[in-house]
Design a protein around this motif. Sequence first.
Motif, PDB file in Angstrom:
ATOM      1  N   GLU A  52      20.879 -23.450 -11.389  1.00 47.21           N
ATOM      2  CA  GLU A  52      20.503 -24.206 -10.200  1.00 47.21           C
ATOM      3  C   GLU A  52      21.551 -24.026  -9.127  1.00 47.21           C
ATOM      4  N   ARG A  53      21.128 -24.225  -7.905  1.00 48.89           N
ATOM      5  CA  ARG A  53      22.052 -24.174  -6.779  1.00 48.89           C
ATOM      6  C   ARG A  53      23.094 -25.271  -6.957  1.00 48.89           C
ATOM      7  N   ALA A  54      24.356 -24.925  -6.842  1.00 51.88           N
ATOM      8  CA  ALA A  54      25.436 -25.896  -7.047  1.00 51.88           C
ATOM      9  C   ALA A  54      25.596 -26.817  -5.844  1.00 51.88           C
ATOM     10  N   ALA A  55      25.392 -26.292  -4.642  1.00 54.59           N
ATOM     11  CA  ALA A  55      25.564 -27.103  -3.437  1.00 54.59           C
ATOM     12  C   ALA A  55      24.788 -26.472  -2.294  1.00 54.59           C
ATOM     13  N   GLY A  56      24.649 -27.215  -1.218  1.00 50.81           N
ATOM     14  CA  GLY A  56      23.984 -26.701  -0.032  1.00 50.81           C
ATOM     15  C   GLY A  56      22.483 -26.833  -0.109  1.00 50.81           C
ATOM     16  N   HIS A  57      21.821 -26.215   0.866  1.00 52.20           N
ATOM     17  CA  HIS A  57      20.363 -26.263   0.906  1.00 52.20           C
ATOM     18  C   HIS A  57      19.825 -24.907   1.355  1.00 52.20           C
ATOM     19  N   SER A  58      18.567 -24.697   1.146  1.00 51.25           N
ATOM     20  CA  SER A  58      17.941 -23.421   1.455  1.00 51.25           C
ATOM     21  C   SER A  58      17.894 -23.196   2.965  1.00 51.25           C
ATOM     22  N   SER A  59      18.082 -21.950   3.360  1.00 51.59           N
ATOM     23  CA  SER A  59      17.972 -21.598   4.777  1.00 51.59           C
ATOM     24  C   SER A  59      16.536 -21.242   5.145  1.00 51.59           C
ATOM     25  N   ILE A  60      15.651 -21.252   4.165  1.00 51.56           N
ATOM     26  CA  ILE A  60      14.253 -20.895   4.407  1.00 51.56           C
ATOM     27  C   ILE A  60      13.485 -22.125   4.861  1.00 51.56           C
ATOM     28  N   THR A  61      12.974 -22.056   6.079  1.00 55.78           N
ATOM     29  CA  THR A  61      12.163 -23.140   6.631  1.00 55.78           C
ATOM     30  C   THR A  61      10.705 -22.704   6.614  1.00 55.78           C
ATOM     31  N   VAL A  62       9.824 -23.590   7.016  1.00 47.76           N
ATOM     32  CA  VAL A  62       8.395 -23.253   7.064  1.00 47.76           C
ATOM     33  C   VAL A  62       8.164 -22.096   8.031  1.00 47.76           C
ATOM     34  N   LEU A  63       8.786 -22.141   9.193  1.00 49.00           N
ATOM     35  CA  LEU A  63       8.595 -21.072  10.181  1.00 49.00           C
ATOM     36  C   LEU A  63       9.188 -19.749   9.696  1.00 49.00           C
ATOM     37  N   ARG A  64      10.335 -19.802   9.074  1.00 43.70           N
ATOM     38  CA  ARG A  64      10.942 -18.569   8.559  1.00 43.70           C
ATOM     39  C   ARG A  64      10.112 -17.970   7.438  1.00 43.70           C
ATOM     40  N   SER A  65       9.539 -18.794   6.584  1.00 49.47           N
ATOM     41  CA  SER A  65       8.713 -18.262   5.508  1.00 49.47           C
ATOM     42  C   SER A  65       7.433 -17.641   6.060  1.00 49.47           C
ATOM     43  N   LEU A  66       6.865 -18.232   7.093  1.00 49.81           N
ATOM     44  CA  LEU A  66       5.676 -17.659   7.733  1.00 49.81           C
ATOM     45  C   LEU A  66       6.020 -16.320   8.383  1.00 49.81           C
ATOM     46  N   TYR A  67       7.138 -16.285   9.085  1.00 49.17           N
ATOM     47  CA  TYR A  67       7.615 -15.050   9.721  1.00 49.17           C
ATOM     48  C   TYR A  67       7.837 -13.961   8.669  1.00 49.17           C
ATOM     49  N   TYR A  68       8.448 -14.318   7.546  1.00 51.21           N
ATOM     50  CA  TYR A  68       8.707 -13.374   6.462  1.00 51.21           C
ATOM     51  C   TYR A  68       7.396 -12.821   5.898  1.00 51.21           C
ATOM     52  N   MET A  69       6.426 -13.688   5.670  1.00 57.43           N
ATOM     53  CA  MET A  69       5.140 -13.242   5.113  1.00 57.43           C
ATOM     54  C   MET A  69       4.456 -12.253   6.054  1.00 57.43           C
ATOM     55  N   ILE A  70       4.517 -12.505   7.355  1.00 61.20           N
ATOM     56  CA  ILE A  70       3.900 -11.591   8.326  1.00 61.20           C
ATOM     57  C   ILE A  70       4.621 -10.245   8.305  1.00 61.20           C
ATOM     58  N   LYS A  71       5.960 -10.261   8.305  1.00 60.86           N
ATOM     59  CA  LYS A  71       6.709  -9.010   8.297  1.00 60.86           C
ATOM     60  C   LYS A  71       6.488  -8.218   7.007  1.00 60.86           C
ATOM     61  N   VAL A  72       6.418  -8.889   5.878  1.00 63.99           N
ATOM     62  CA  VAL A  72       6.171  -8.196   4.609  1.00 63.99           C
ATOM     63  C   VAL A  72       4.781  -7.581   4.607  1.00 63.99           C
ATOM     64  N   THR A  73       3.803  -8.301   5.105  1.00 62.17           N
ATOM     65  CA  THR A  73       2.439  -7.767   5.179  1.00 62.17           C
ATOM     66  C   THR A  73       2.399  -6.505   6.031  1.00 62.17           C
ATOM     67  N   LEU A  74       3.045  -6.536   7.191  1.00 61.87           N
ATOM     68  CA  LEU A  74       3.091  -5.343   8.045  1.00 61.87           C
ATOM     69  C   LEU A  74       3.823  -4.195   7.351  1.00 61.87           C
ATOM     70  N   ALA A  75       4.923  -4.495   6.689  1.00 66.35           N
ATOM     71  CA  ALA A  75       5.671  -3.459   5.981  1.00 66.35           C
ATOM     72  C   ALA A  75       4.831  -2.839   4.869  1.00 66.35           C
ATOM     73  N   LEU A  76       4.045  -3.660   4.175  1.00 67.88           N
ATOM     74  CA  LEU A  76       3.184  -3.134   3.116  1.00 67.88           C
ATOM     75  C   LEU A  76       2.111  -2.211   3.678  1.00 67.88           C
ATOM     76  N   PHE A  77       1.507  -2.596   4.792  1.00 67.66           N
ATOM     77  CA  PHE A  77       0.497  -1.724   5.398  1.00 67.66           C
ATOM     78  C   PHE A  77       1.113  -0.397   5.829  1.00 67.66           C
ATOM     79  N   ILE A  78       2.300  -0.453   6.389  1.00 65.07           N
ATOM     80  CA  ILE A  78       2.966   0.784   6.799  1.00 65.07           C
ATOM     81  C   ILE A  78       3.272   1.649   5.583  1.00 65.07           C
ATOM     82  N   SER A  79       3.777   1.038   4.515  1.00 61.98           N
ATOM     83  CA  SER A  79       4.114   1.834   3.332  1.00 61.98           C
ATOM     84  C   SER A  79       2.880   2.385   2.634  1.00 61.98           C
ATOM     85  N   LEU A  80       1.733   1.723   2.783  1.00 64.43           N
ATOM     86  CA  LEU A  80       0.498   2.247   2.196  1.00 64.43           C
ATOM     87  C   LEU A  80       0.080   3.560   2.835  1.00 64.43           C
ATOM     88  N   PHE A  81       0.369   3.718   4.128  1.00 62.44           N
ATOM     89  CA  PHE A  81      -0.066   4.911   4.841  1.00 62.44           C
ATOM     90  C   PHE A  81       1.054   5.926   5.051  1.00 62.44           C
TER      91      PHE A  81
END
Length: 75
Positions: free
Chosen positions: A36-65
């Motif tokens: 478990e995390r010993a201290a602190g908190h996650s830097s991942i927020t709702v907006l950052r996770s949404l941004y990450y999902m969009i970027k990963v989706t685009l990266a996957l489409f690019i790598s497919l082609f």
Amino acid sequence: MLFAADYPHDYPEAEANVVASRRHLRIVEVPVAMRERAAGHSSITVLRSLYYMIKVTLALFISLFRRYPPVVEEQ
């Protein structure tokens, strides 16, 4: 030797799965023990996770082609 010359940088897990799949390699997940995390908190927020999902989706489409260089086997 597949990833020795060219390994995905931005989102290696997702793109590496696409590359391995295109080479007809078997992808296996294995369990690991994590502490478990010993201290602190996650830097991942709702907006950052949404941004990450969009970027990963685009990266996957690019790598497919994307064309990947042939794998050269060492002797």
